[in-house]
Every structure is written in structure tokens, then in C-alpha cells.
Design an enzyme around this catalytic site. Structure first.
Site, PDB file in Angstrom:
ATOM      1  N   ASP A   1      36.768  40.720  26.156  1.00  0.00           N
ATOM      2  CA  ASP A   1      36.923  40.423  24.739  1.00  0.00           C
ATOM      3  C   ASP A   1      35.926  39.323  24.382  1.00  0.00           C
ATOM      4  O   ASP A   1      35.461  38.575  25.258  1.00  0.00           O
ATOM      5  CB  ASP A   1      38.359  39.974  24.457  1.00  0.00           C
TER       6      ASP A   1
ATOM      7  N   ASP B   1      42.403  37.232  25.310  1.00  0.00           N
ATOM      8  CA  ASP B   1      43.266  36.070  25.079  1.00  0.00           C
ATOM      9  C   ASP B   1      44.192  36.216  23.880  1.00  0.00           C
ATOM     10  O   ASP B   1      45.024  35.360  23.638  1.00  0.00           O
ATOM     11  CB  ASP B   1      42.412  34.811  24.886  1.00  0.00           C
TER      12      ASP B   1
ATOM     13  N   ASP C   1      44.812  41.898  22.426  1.00  0.00           N
ATOM     14  CA  ASP C   1      44.320  42.298  23.745  1.00  0.00           C
ATOM     15  C   ASP C   1      45.448  42.724  24.680  1.00  0.00           C
ATOM     16  O   ASP C   1      45.182  43.328  25.725  1.00  0.00           O
ATOM     17  CB  ASP C   1      43.558  41.139  24.403  1.00  0.00           C
TER      18      ASP C   1
END
Length: 608
Positions: free
Chosen positions: A308, A505, A509
Site C-alpha cells: 500500500d 496500514d 487494507d
């Protein structure tokens, strides 16, 4: 295979150890009932083991525990009670250690569920009532206060709203919504209170769907096969073959028993969990929490890393990247005055300015006469001067000497601009962005060196912002504007090529982390939802720990395999000696203990 309940493992270990201790003391004292104590210590462990073996066989699983069951059964049948109790103790001890490692994997999703709003403020006959969110129906009007999590999906009724959607979309900077825009549940109100028109009940909201995605992904996730069980069939056949041959050739059943005793796969039962626990402890000292041994083993085999952007490759918060002032104005003085005024604001951008001013040790003064227009700007007095801070349009309407837009040329993509006016004149602009972590490039290089051969960026942030980060890091492919469902699809596509590591995080996600072979959460800054869904949590805010974790996992797995192969090799040699009558059962049990000590000492190298 193996007894699963931690309490059962502890009980059986205590029974085996207690039976051996009591029986040995009775034997030393010359008591005739010493054999009963050894038999009890063996029989109870054996009973639990047989139940588990039957259950596993019904699932089509065959493990090395069958060898342990055969040796304990033969010891009881042939009257070698001490040898049987020693085998029972070895087996129960290995199960206890393995259970200790696996127990760390059983995490409830309490943090994820805890973030879900439980109550909401609903307008009823012109007044507000606090009601459970499951009573909210489409068409209800709701008040969302500053700092509250949006309880249901809806349409904005107020003029503007400032929402922190980083947990949902990965956007590091707050979004400004206008009347009529869609508002998703799970976002946090970072500005003034606003009214919301509910369009879906809570059970069908965006955030509730994320919770369901995580649960479904965890349920679909295939269980990790223990390394030990991969050797089960051939080692079991070899053991039975040698034991049967010894009995058939000599007619001595005790030789067959001795073969089974030294064949008990304690190097696997003990060395593996010891190596895994040692590796997990070593990584914990580096700020990396591995939740279970299966995750560590899989982490050692991953070939693709999906990262990410927000909070992973970047810091996940707005930071000042440059300041442009008018004429000879001092940039730090402009920041000091703006931050002094922004002390009265709860806006995330305002807090970023205040934080930067403190970092630069600028003395801030208390503001007065403050008036804030939610999501637009704020003005008031600082040290007797009129100060205004806000968007370029807001400041342009207050000053006539210059246009703030004239200072915005050649700004980085994805940046946010705050304009500042002092005493009715434009002072300058402050440019903020989500900075790339300084260790991100080194981390990617270290990942490649550790054996990761494909790196992908998957983010919910804008595609232009993602492309800019990918360009700086020379990473391709890079996907932006992904929903949680689309992130799961990216993981599935990459998993078809090789085992996948996913790093994130935010709440958005969490489903992808749960569906990946190994999910890694940035626990120091990330959401509790991602930490609960992940297999690995970086407890320190350092992305370079990810490469450390991959290297340590590969080394731990290598040490574990060395211990296994060395232990099995020594066991096979001992089986041959036992088949020729050179190792009686009790001596074989003690020899097996010596082998166990050797492989455990080797396994403890994972601590270094």
C-alpha cells in the site's frame, strides 16, 4: 496433526511429566506400583493422541504423530512402561511448544469491530435522539459530530464536510465534500459537525462490508501444512518397514519396539517449534511481531510483495514540503502566525501546521476573535494582527493585492496548498504533501536482495499520486483508486503466480491483508483493523523492518529444516542399530533425548 487445545496440551504435558516423576521415585524406593504410574502417564497421553489421529484421518491428513502413537502402544503392550512414558513426555512436550507458537495466531477482531459506531444522533421531530445504529433506516437525518466515525452510508445535507477517509481509501489528506456528495461509513469527521441523509442501513454500509470481507478472506485462507507432516508418509513407512523387518527376521518384538522408540519424530516435534519460537523472538526484538509459526514459514517463501502507499511507503500524514512567500516576508514567521491561529482549529491540516511550528521551535501565541468556516478557512487575531489561513479561494476573497493562485506554479502532484494573509495582505502559501519515507527505496532494494522478485503498489489514493510515488521508487505496476474489493482482486491475481506478501496500514487494507499468503500491518501507525487481519505486525514505524523480517524468516526456516533433516538422519541410524539389537527400548529413548538436545541447540541458533 496434533492435539489442538492449549489447555489440553498443558494437561497432557503435566500428566506425562508427573507419571514419569512419580514412577521413577517409586522405582527407586522399590515400590511395585511404579509401572502403574508410568503406564498412566503414557496411556492418558496416548488416548488424547489417538482421538486426534482419528479426527485428522477423517480429514485426509496423515502426520508423524502416528509413529509416536505406535511406539507408545507397543511399549504398553510389550511391558516396556518406562520407555513408553519417556516417549509420551517427549511427544507432550513437543505439542506444548507447538501450541505455544500457534496460540499467538488466535486473535479476535475486537479492534475492528470496536471501531464500528454503535450509536448515532438522529433527528426526531426537530430534536436529536441518541439511537442504536441498527435502528437507522434509509431516509433518516443524522448529525455527525466532529471526531465521530460516520455510522452509515449517506448523502451530505450540510454545505460542506471535511472527512478523514484514510482508513477507507488510503487517502492521506482529508477530503472536502460538498452538499449532495456521497459519504461513506467508517470515515472520520475531521471538520465541523454536519447532517447526513442515510441511504442504507448499517448492516449494508461500506464499513460493515469491510468487516465481512475480512472474515470471508480469513475463512478462505488455506491452513498452513506443518513441515513435519511433509515427511510423514515416507518416514512412517520406513519406520514400519525397519521395525517389521527386525521382528520378522529375529522374532524379537522388543527390537521392533526399540525401533519405534528411536523413530519417534521428536526432532520434528520439538526442534521445529523451538526454531520457530526462537525466530519469532528474534524478530520481536527488531520490532516485528509474527503471530504464528505458519506465518513465519510462509513469509520465508513469498516471492511477490504488494505494498500500500499511504502509511506504508509514505508517512500517511500531511507534512510541509515547501513555503512560498511574497516579497521579503520570512517563511518561518508566516508559519508561526498561521500555526498560532490554527491552534484554535481541530482541522487535520491546521494540526499539521501547529506540529511543524513546534518542530521548528517557533514560539506560538494565543489567538483571539477566531472565526472558522468549516473546510474553508479560519481568521482571527494574533499578537494584535489580523491573520487568515485557508484555501486559495478563501484567501483571495480577503486580500486584493495579490492572487494566491499565482504562487502555485510547478507544485508536486497530490499536494495541498494553504494560503496565509496578514493584515489584509497575502503573505504566501504553505504546501503540504504526504512525504515518501526516506527508507522506502532502501527497503525495496533489501526486499529484492532477500528473494522478493516482484513488487507491486496497490493503493486507494489518486492514480496520479500513486504514479508519482511509483516513479520515484521505480516500481511497476502501480494501481491507484482501488476499493477494498479491488485490492483483494489484485492479491488474488498475484497469488496465481507466486506466494504473496501484502503490506498495509488502513482499514481498507484489512481484507487484502487477510487474503494474502502473509499480511503485514504497519502497527505503529496503522489501524487496529489491519493489525488484527495481518499475520505480521511491524511494531515500530520503520518500513525497513519488513526486509529484516523476510531475511530472518528465511534463515529461521533454513535452521528449522537443518534441525529436522539432521534429527531424522540420526534417528534412521539409531533405528538400524536398534533393529540389530544394539539399542534396547529405554536406551533408545534416552538416545532419542540426546538427539533432541542436539537439534534443539541447533534450532536455538535462530535467536542470533
Amino acid at each position: 496433526m496434533g492435539i489442538q487445545m492449549p489447555s489440553a496440551r498443558t494437561f497432557l504435558l503435566a500428566i506425562a511429566a508427573g507419571g514419569l516423576a512419580v514412577g521413577t521415585l517409586a522405582w527407586i524406593a522399590g515400590e511395585a506400583w511404579s509401572g502403574w504410574a508410568w503406564s498412566a502417564g503414557t496411556a492418558i497421553v496416548l488416548t488424547g493422541l489417538i482421538v486426534e489421529i482419528v479426527t485428522s484421518l477423517r480429514r485426509g491428513e496423515v502426520g508423524l504423530d502416528i509413529v509416536a502413537a505406535l511406539s507408545m502402544s507397543a511399549a504398553l503392550a510389550f511391558g516396556e512402561l518406562l520407555a513408553g512414558n519417556i516417549v509420551a513426555l517427549m511427544y507432550a512436550g513437543g505439542q506444548f511448544l507447538e501450541g505455544y507458537a500457534a496460540g499467538r495466531a488466535r486473535r479476535e477482531m475486537s479492534a475492528l469491530l470496536g471501531r464500528v459506531a454503535r450509536e448515532a444522533s438522529r433527528y426526531v421531530d426537530g430534536r436529536l435522539e441518541i439511537v442504536p445504529i441498527d435502528t437507522i433506516l434509509p431516509g433518516d437525518r443524522i448529525l455527525v459530530r466532529q471526531g465521530e466515525v460516520v455510522p452509515v452510508d449517506g448523502t451530505l445535507l450540510s454545505d460542506t464536510a471535511i472527512l478523514d477517509r484514510s482508513a477507507l481509501t488510503g487517502e492521506s489528506l482529508p477530503a472536502r465534500l460538498q452538499e449532495g456528495d456521497e459519504v461513506l461509513s467508517g470515515a472520520t469527521n475531521a471538520g465541523a459537525p454536519f447532517d447526513l441523509h442515510a441511504v442504507r442501513p448499517a448492516a449494508e454500509s461500506t464499513y460493515a462490508n469491510i468487516v465481512r470481507l475480512v472474515r470471508q478472506a480469513q475463512e478462505r485462507k488455506a491452513p498452513i501444512v506443518r513441515i513435519a507432516d511433509r515427511y510423514a508418509i515416507w518416514f512412517l513407512l520406513l519406520t514400519v518397514l525397519i521395525a517389521g523387518a527386525a521382528w520378522w527376521a529375529t522374532g524379537d518384538r522388543i527390537r521392533a519396539l526399540a525401533v519405534l522408540v528411536v523413530a519417534t519424530p521428536c526432532p520434528l516435534i520439538l526442534a521445529l517449534p523451538v526454531a520457530i519460537i526462537a525466530g519469532m523472538s528474534r524478530m520481536a526484538r527488531e520490532g516485528v511481531l509474527i503471530k504464528d509459526g505458519g506465518a513465519l514459514e510462509t513469509l520465508a517463501k513469498v516471492k511477490t510483495a504488494i505494498l500500500d502507499k499511504t502509511g506504508t511507503l509514505t508517512f500517511g500524514e500531511a507534512r510541509i514540503i515547501t513555503m512560498r512567500t511574497v516579497e521579503s516576508r520570512d517563511a518561518n514567521e508566516m508559519l508561526r502566525l498561521a500555526a498560532s491561529l490554527d491552534q484554535a482549529s481541530g482541522h487535520v491540516i491546521a494540526q499539521a501546521l501547529v506540529k511543524e511550528a513546534h518542530h521548528r521551535h517557533l514560539p506560538l501565541s494565543p489567538p483571539s476573535g477566531v472565526r472558522e468556516i468549516g473546510g474553508t478557512g479560519i481568521h482571527g487575531r494574533v499578537e494584535g494582527r489580523d491573520i487568515a489561513v485557508g484555501g486559495s479561494r478563501f484567501i483571495r476573497e480577503l486580500v486584493r493585492d495579490r492572487d494566491p493562485y499565482a504562487l502555485r506554479a510547478d507544485l508536486p502532484e497530490g499536494s495541498v496548498v494553504v494560503a496565509v494573509a496578514v493584515d489584509g495582505a497575502l503573505a504566501g502559501i504553505i504546501v503540504l504533501a504526504d512525504d515518501l519515507r526516506p527508507d522506502a527505496a532502501a527497503m525495496l532494494e533489501a526486499l529484492t536482495e532477500s528473494g522478493i522478485d516482484r513488487i507491486v503498489i496497490a493503493s486507494g489514493d489518486r492514480q496520479d499520486v500513486v504514479d508519482a510515488v511509483a516513479g520515484q521508487l521505480s516500481v511497476a505496476p502501480a494501481y491507484g483508486e482501488l476499493t477494498p474489493e479491488e485490492k483483494v482482486e489484485v492479491v488474488a491475481q498475484e497469488a496465481a503466480r507466486a506466494p504473496v506478501l501484502m503490506v498495509g496500514d488502513g482499514v481498507n487494507d484489512a481484507p487484502a491483508l487477510a487474503s494474502a499468503a502473509v499480511g503485514v500491518a504497519m502497527g505503529a501507525r496503522g489501524s487496529a483493523a489491519s493489525a488484527e487481519s495481518a499475520d505480521v505486525v511491524l511494531l515500530v514505524d520503520r518500513i525497513d523492518r519488513l526486509a529484516v523480517a523476510v531475511r530472518a524468516a528465511r534463515r529461521t526456516r533454513r535452521i528449522a529444516l537443518e534441525s529436522v533433516l539432521a534429527g531424522l538422519g540420526l534417528s534412521v541410524v539409531a533405528m538400524v542399530f536398534a533393529a540389530f539389537g544394539y539399542l534396547p527400548p529405554v536406551a533408545g529413548a534416552f538416545l532419542q533425548e540426546a538427539i533432541d538436545v542436539a537439534v534443539i541447540v541447533n534450532a536455538l541458533r535462530a535467536l542470533r
